[in-house]
Enzyme design. Sequence first.
Site, short mmCIF file in Angstrom:
data_model
loop_
_atom_site.label_atom_id
_atom_site.label_comp_id
_atom_site.label_asym_id
_atom_site.label_seq_id
_atom_site.Cartn_x
_atom_site.Cartn_y
_atom_site.Cartn_z
N GLU A 248 10.75 126.80 65.91
CA GLU A 248 11.55 127.73 66.77
C GLU A 248 11.26 129.16 66.30
O GLU A 248 11.83 129.50 65.37
CB GLU A 248 13.10 127.08 66.46
CG GLU A 248 13.89 127.90 67.42
CD GLU A 248 14.76 129.21 67.16
OE1 GLU A 248 14.14 130.26 67.31
OE2 GLU A 248 15.68 128.92 66.11
N CYS A 282 17.71 135.34 67.38
CA CYS A 282 16.51 135.06 68.10
C CYS A 282 16.57 135.11 69.47
O CYS A 282 15.79 135.32 70.42
CB CYS A 282 15.78 133.81 67.55
SG CYS A 282 16.80 132.51 67.54
#
Length: 478
Positions: A248, A282
């Site tokens: 990720e 993020c």
Amino acid sequence: MSTYPELKLFIGGEWRKTPEDLPVLNPATEEELGRLPHARVSDLEDALGAAQDGFEIWRKTPPRTRSDIILKAAAIMRARQEEIAQSITAEHGKPLKQARLEVIRGAEFFEWDAAEAMRVYGRVIPSAPGTRIAVHHHPIGVVAAFSPWNFPMSQPARKIAGALASGCAIILKAAEETPAGAIHIVRAFEEAGLPKGVLNLVFGTPSEISEYLIPQPSVRLVALTGSTIVGRQLTALAAQSDTPVLMELGGHAPVIVCEDTDVKQAALSGAVRKMRNAGQVCTSPTRFFVHESIYDSFADTFTERAAATVVGNGTEDGVEMGPTANDRRVPVLTDLVEDAVAKGAELRTGGARRGNKGYFFEPTVLANVPDTAQIMQTEPFGPIAVLNPVRDLDEAVAKANSVPYGLAGYAFTNRADYIDRMIDGVEVGNFSINTLEASLPETPFGGVKSSGYGREGGTEGLESYLTTRNVWYSSEIA
């Protein structure tokens, strides 16, 4: 009295210190919170051996028992919400309100995956008389996991929850700047009765830890939440031993604001969410592409709300945004702003460090930013928003897709035709309409393009931690 925990490694069910340690600092005050021991090669060897032993126990533990232990640990975390939140705010700087919510979110990850542990179903494939063909799933093995500093508790929770629910053992290298969240998780599992060796926690020099653990034959999965650069490095290292990876990675989230939306509410929502966690998310909404007919109104409202953000020490009442988490962020953000302005962008508010103590950066809004500015391709990972007008939806989608990242994307509209076009056209792993929430424990989370591969959360979240085996049984020798 401080509730910040004593900082130690956790290996084979035992807490330990090492001769080498470095300070953990409060980013709001720059005061030392504690000394964090750094693992030596001998510590990593012990962790690997403990994880191998733990895996042999845990893989044979019934799913119901695994689920019960995970749920017990999650209940302990919920009961200690305030203590854990105080630790998170001390080491990260985020407001206490956000830290408290992070603790609950982390507990929810454990609770969801604990339930999923009971639903790792195989299947029977129809076959000829005298034969049986079935698909089975098995835990992949020892997991080497790496979690970042921006969410000290909930990011480690994702990795640990997936591994333990699947029957794997895990060695977690959590962030050295924000270690307390992971330590609190380990404490909870220790008290919940998790067998020794199943969960191990180390800190140290990241490159040394990854270069030792990843090539080891017994490590069967590498799981990382981090930057695209680091993700590529670890993927290349894992490829040398054919080890699967769950990545990720970074994002640079676009927000498409269509002309039919509630302009004021969209602007207010965007300004508040952009400054959450000081923009160190993020999935943080950053590149706002606003229809030209509503652009001025949107930009004015957004800028006014961003400028009004209450910035300060996260322990103080009413604070909406704390400092950036470390001293490295401030010069990076300053350079991005200066580059954008030099290339013609309009600085609507903020743009500089705030004060002389702590790592505070002003909530910042840049408008009419040219494509040549670095910030149009570089994720700021800080409290900077970019507002640009677009002529129509086609231009907005093209600009949204103009970066190599594809983690999260957002849109504000009520038109069904626009929604259909964006669902098909925006290249992201998580797309949200009229909300700036990107994921829940029950939804799969991950990216496309340079934002990684594999998914955490949802029914898909355990897949990377499992192997698939086909079993073909014939009653007679063929």
